[in-house]
Scaffold this active site. Structure first.
Site, PDB file in Angstrom:
ATOM      1  N   GLY A 176      -4.954  -2.209   5.976  1.00 53.28           N
ATOM      2  CA  GLY A 176      -4.952  -3.242   4.942  1.00 53.28           C
ATOM      3  C   GLY A 176      -4.500  -4.590   5.452  1.00 53.28           C
ATOM      4  N   GLU A 204       0.859  -1.197   0.000  1.00 58.80           N
ATOM      5  CA  GLU A 204       0.000   0.000   0.000  1.00 58.80           C
ATOM      6  C   GLU A 204       0.889   1.239   0.000  1.00 58.80           C
ATOM      7  OE1 GLU A 204      -3.418  -1.484   3.095  1.00 58.80           O
ATOM      8  OE2 GLU A 204      -1.705  -0.357   3.755  1.00 58.80           O
TER       9      GLU A 204
HETATM   10  N1  COA Z   1      -1.292  -3.701  24.797  1.00 56.56           N
HETATM   11  C1  COA Z   1      -1.373  -2.372  24.994  1.00 56.56           C
HETATM   12  N2  COA Z   1      -0.571  -1.487  24.367  1.00 56.56           N
HETATM   13  C2  COA Z   1       0.359  -1.977  23.533  1.00 56.56           C
HETATM   14  C3  COA Z   1       0.515  -3.343  23.297  1.00 56.56           C
HETATM   15  C4  COA Z   1      -0.372  -4.224  23.966  1.00 56.56           C
HETATM   16  N3  COA Z   1      -0.293  -5.532  23.785  1.00 56.56           N
HETATM   17  N4  COA Z   1       1.527  -3.521  22.432  1.00 56.56           N
HETATM   18  C5  COA Z   1       1.979  -2.297  22.112  1.00 56.56           C
HETATM   19  N5  COA Z   1       1.290  -1.372  22.787  1.00 56.56           N
HETATM   20  C6  COA Z   1       1.473   0.070  22.735  1.00 56.56           C
HETATM   21  C7  COA Z   1       2.921   0.480  22.828  1.00 56.56           C
HETATM   22  O1  COA Z   1       3.343   0.561  24.165  1.00 56.56           O
HETATM   23  C8  COA Z   1       2.890   1.831  22.142  1.00 56.56           C
HETATM   24  O2  COA Z   1       2.331   2.760  23.048  1.00 56.56           O
HETATM   25  P1  COA Z   1       2.822   4.290  23.078  1.00 56.56           P
HETATM   26  O3  COA Z   1       2.361   4.869  21.765  1.00 56.56           O
HETATM   27  O4  COA Z   1       2.103   4.851  24.259  1.00 56.56           O
HETATM   28  O5  COA Z   1       4.304   4.234  23.206  1.00 56.56           O
HETATM   29  C9  COA Z   1       1.858   1.636  21.025  1.00 56.56           C
HETATM   30  O6  COA Z   1       1.065   0.510  21.428  1.00 56.56           O
HETATM   31  C10 COA Z   1       2.482   1.344  19.663  1.00 56.56           C
HETATM   32  O7  COA Z   1       3.298   0.217  19.775  1.00 56.56           O
HETATM   33  P2  COA Z   1       4.685   0.065  19.008  1.00 56.56           P
HETATM   34  O8  COA Z   1       5.390  -1.114  19.576  1.00 56.56           O
HETATM   35  O9  COA Z   1       5.419   1.363  19.009  1.00 56.56           O
HETATM   36  O10 COA Z   1       4.263  -0.369  17.545  1.00 56.56           O
HETATM   37  P3  COA Z   1       3.836   0.421  16.246  1.00 56.56           P
HETATM   38  O11 COA Z   1       4.054   1.886  16.325  1.00 56.56           O
HETATM   39  O12 COA Z   1       4.470  -0.312  15.136  1.00 56.56           O
HETATM   40  O13 COA Z   1       2.249   0.195  16.199  1.00 56.56           O
HETATM   41  C11 COA Z   1       0.253  -1.047  15.792  1.00 56.56           C
HETATM   42  C12 COA Z   1       1.700  -1.069  16.298  1.00 56.56           C
HETATM   43  C13 COA Z   1      -0.297  -2.441  15.862  1.00 56.56           C
HETATM   44  C14 COA Z   1      -0.591  -0.101  16.636  1.00 56.56           C
HETATM   45  C15 COA Z   1       0.260  -0.497  14.312  1.00 56.56           C
HETATM   46  O14 COA Z   1       1.166  -1.239  13.550  1.00 56.56           O
HETATM   47  C16 COA Z   1      -1.113  -0.582  13.668  1.00 56.56           C
HETATM   48  O15 COA Z   1      -1.936   0.291  13.834  1.00 56.56           O
HETATM   49  N6  COA Z   1      -1.388  -1.677  12.921  1.00 56.56           N
HETATM   50  C17 COA Z   1      -2.689  -1.963  12.373  1.00 56.56           C
HETATM   51  C18 COA Z   1      -2.821  -1.492  10.951  1.00 56.56           C
HETATM   52  C19 COA Z   1      -1.857  -2.165  10.040  1.00 56.56           C
HETATM   53  O16 COA Z   1      -1.421  -3.274  10.230  1.00 56.56           O
HETATM   54  N7  COA Z   1      -1.480  -1.472   9.004  1.00 56.56           N
HETATM   55  C20 COA Z   1      -0.553  -2.022   8.033  1.00 56.56           C
HETATM   56  C21 COA Z   1      -1.222  -2.402   6.815  1.00 56.56           C
HETATM   57  S1  COA Z   1      -2.153  -1.046   6.282  1.00 56.56           S
END
Ligand code: COA
Length: 501
Positions: A381, A287
């Protein structure tokens, strides 16, 4: 201006953003261009926020994905949104959604276009799309993203074009706009190779529908630079080891298979890891095309990249946009319906890498809801890809919040990707290849290879007790979410005895 708007009659429809915003009325539905901070309509939505705040108006806002230029934040702060879909990634909007101040539909990104086409959602009053030009034949040439703009333009009552002079004209020719047609009247999508061009260079539009053209001059919001940290680098190494093993076993060729990856630190780390690997002639079918994809193109590691938006850091953006011609034969931007289309994803056999918040001992994945209730960003996605890819890989750090949260839990508190759609789980401790394994076979692999050592005994204790009750997928239903309850009550998922040690 004549070179950007070739049609004389359209040149007469230039208006200010304030005038365009004044056409939007309370209760309307807007279809905005924009995908992960790229190619978003900027001026009219901003002007509308000011007006809507004063006049106490609310609208529905549909987009490709998250917006840049703080538009999501401004709209959320002003309280002018009734319903938003299909994705957002803004802290203020997240808070408003979770406080119940606005509705949010968290939607597979390939689904929005079908629903708009089939008149399932609110009819779109205005499509507001950013462009670099409008051709003589009546094609809107989008800028840095395509997103859902083509279906919004097709279905909207009226169209407002933001002609952004800050976006390079060289984008003309980089898009490939294919219309799938209505379900039931549709042919197979003729996209056989990542670099196939199957559509037109721009979005076809009935020029009579263009109500106004607003000239703007504002760059996309840059994406934050997220250099790999120690853990993400370890995750990337494990993932590349897995791909090497698949290659040695003859299950993947030297150029692997077309790669998809979500945005963020891990994705960047994996792509950077590929820079130093022996894999060559790689292809990307994703994407969002981020910095690392361009590093791989520059290094000659990636042969071709297909995406639906280009989202870059400030320095990379300057470098890439001033040399766009260099990438002309190696890049294409498609509507998100095509970049995320199940038919194409399955045909090409993608390797799909996305991020989980948490995964459970059987391989179900939660990517969207913290503690099962509060939405983070949305599924984006990831579901389009995971369900249909050749290899659905999910990555997550094994712990969050200094170890008080385990990302491997007995039962996920919200399910985005079921155990049936998850092939490989990766954390900084290793990877678990779940393919061909029954639920009970998966558990030791996930605990040993993915869970953090401080949680392994606790996970085994749950699993062993659950096994005493039997079943194909053993659970102790009254304790399945006890880790999350423990975190709510005691701010940690660790058991009391373990907390003291
Ligand atoms: N429970 C609660 N909070 C959690 C957690 C859990 N199991 N695992 C991670 N977190 C928190 C982290 O502490 C961090 O918090 P902060 O912002 O307060 O520091 C936040 O979630 C983000 O985690 P991080 O490890 O920095 O990962 P990231 O920035 O890569 O984000 C997702 C991870 C899952 C939120 C992000 O990848 C997402 O939105 N994914 C869904 C959409 C997607 O997959 N898109 C790709 C294709 S379009």
């Amino acid at each position: 201006m004549q070179s950007l708007i070739k049609n004389q009659r359209l040149q007469e429809r230039m208006v200010s953003e304030e005038t365009a915003a004044s056409w939007i009325k309370d209760g309307m539905t807007l279809g905005l261009s924009g995908f992960t901070r790229a190619g978003d309509a900027k001026a009219v939505p901003s002007a509308f926020v000011d007006k809507a705040k004063k006049d106490n108006m609310k609208v529905n806002v549909f987009t490709g994905a998250s917006l840049g230029s703080d538009i999501d934040r401004l709209m959320a702060e002003a309280g002018i949104i009734h319903k938003r879909l299909p994705f957002q990634a803004d802290g203020v909007m997240r808070k408003k959604i979770n406080e119940g101040d606005m509705y949010f539909i968290d939607q597979h990104l390939s689904h929005t276009a079908e629903m708009v086409r089939n008149d399932v959602l609110h009819p779109i009053d205005f499509a507001i799309v950013e462009a670099v030009s409008i051709t003589e034949e009546g094609y809107i040439i989008p800028s840095t993203s395509v997103g859902n703009s083509s279906v919004f333009v097709e279905k909207a009552e009226a169209v407002i074009v933001e002609l952004n002079l800050a976006q390079p004209q060289a984008f003309e020719g980089l898009h490939d706009i294919y219309e799938v047609n209505k379900q039931g009247k549709r042919q197979p999508i003729p996209l056989i190779n990542v670099d196939d061009r199957i559509g037109s260079v721009g979005i076809p539009v009935d020029t009579a529908k263009i109500k106004g053209i607003v000239v703007t001059n504002q760059a996309d919001s840059p994406s934050p630079i997220t250099p790999p940290d120690e853990e993400t680098a370890m995750m990337a190494n494990h993932l590349i080891d897995f791909l090497k093993k698949e290659n040695e076993l003859g299950r993947l060729p030297n150029n692997l298979a077309p790669l998809q990856s979500g945005i963020g630190t891990v994705a960047n780390a994996v792509f950077h890891g590929l820079l130093d690997s022996d894999f060559t002639d790689l292809e990307v079918y994703s994407e969002v095309l981020q910095d690392a994809v361009f590093d791989l193109l520059d290094a000659g590691k990636v042969r071709f990249a297909s995406g639906c938006s280009i989202t870059l850091s400030e320095s990379k953006l300057k470098e890439v946009f001033s040399n766009l011609d260099r990438y002309r034969d190696q890049l294409v931007l498609r509507p998100q319906e095509i970049s995320n289309h199940p038919e194409v994803i399955r045909r090409l056999g993608l390797i799909s890498i996305n991020t989980a918040l948490e995964a459970d001992i059987y391989g179900n994945v939660n990517s969207t809801h913290v503690q099962g209730t509060k939405v983070m960003n949305g599924i984006g996605g990831s579901g389009d890809f995971a369900r249909n890819a050749r290899l659905a890989i999910f990555v997550t750090k094994s712990i969050a919040k200094n170890g008080d949260i385990s990302s491997i839990v007995p039962f996920v508190s919200h399910v985005d990707h079921t155990e049936h759609d998850v092939d490989v789980l990766v954390t900084e401790h290793g990877y678990a290849d779940l393919r061909g394994l029954a639920p009970k076979e998966r558990v030791p692999l996930i605990i040993e290879h993915c869970a953090h050592p401080i949680y392994r005994d606790q996970l085994y204790a749950y699993f062993n007790e659950a096994c005493e009750r039997g079943g194909q997928t053993p659970h102790i239903m009254e304790k399945a979410l006890s880790w999350h309850t423990n975190f709510s009550e005691n701010k940690t998922m660790r058991e009391r005895a373990l907390q003291r040690s």
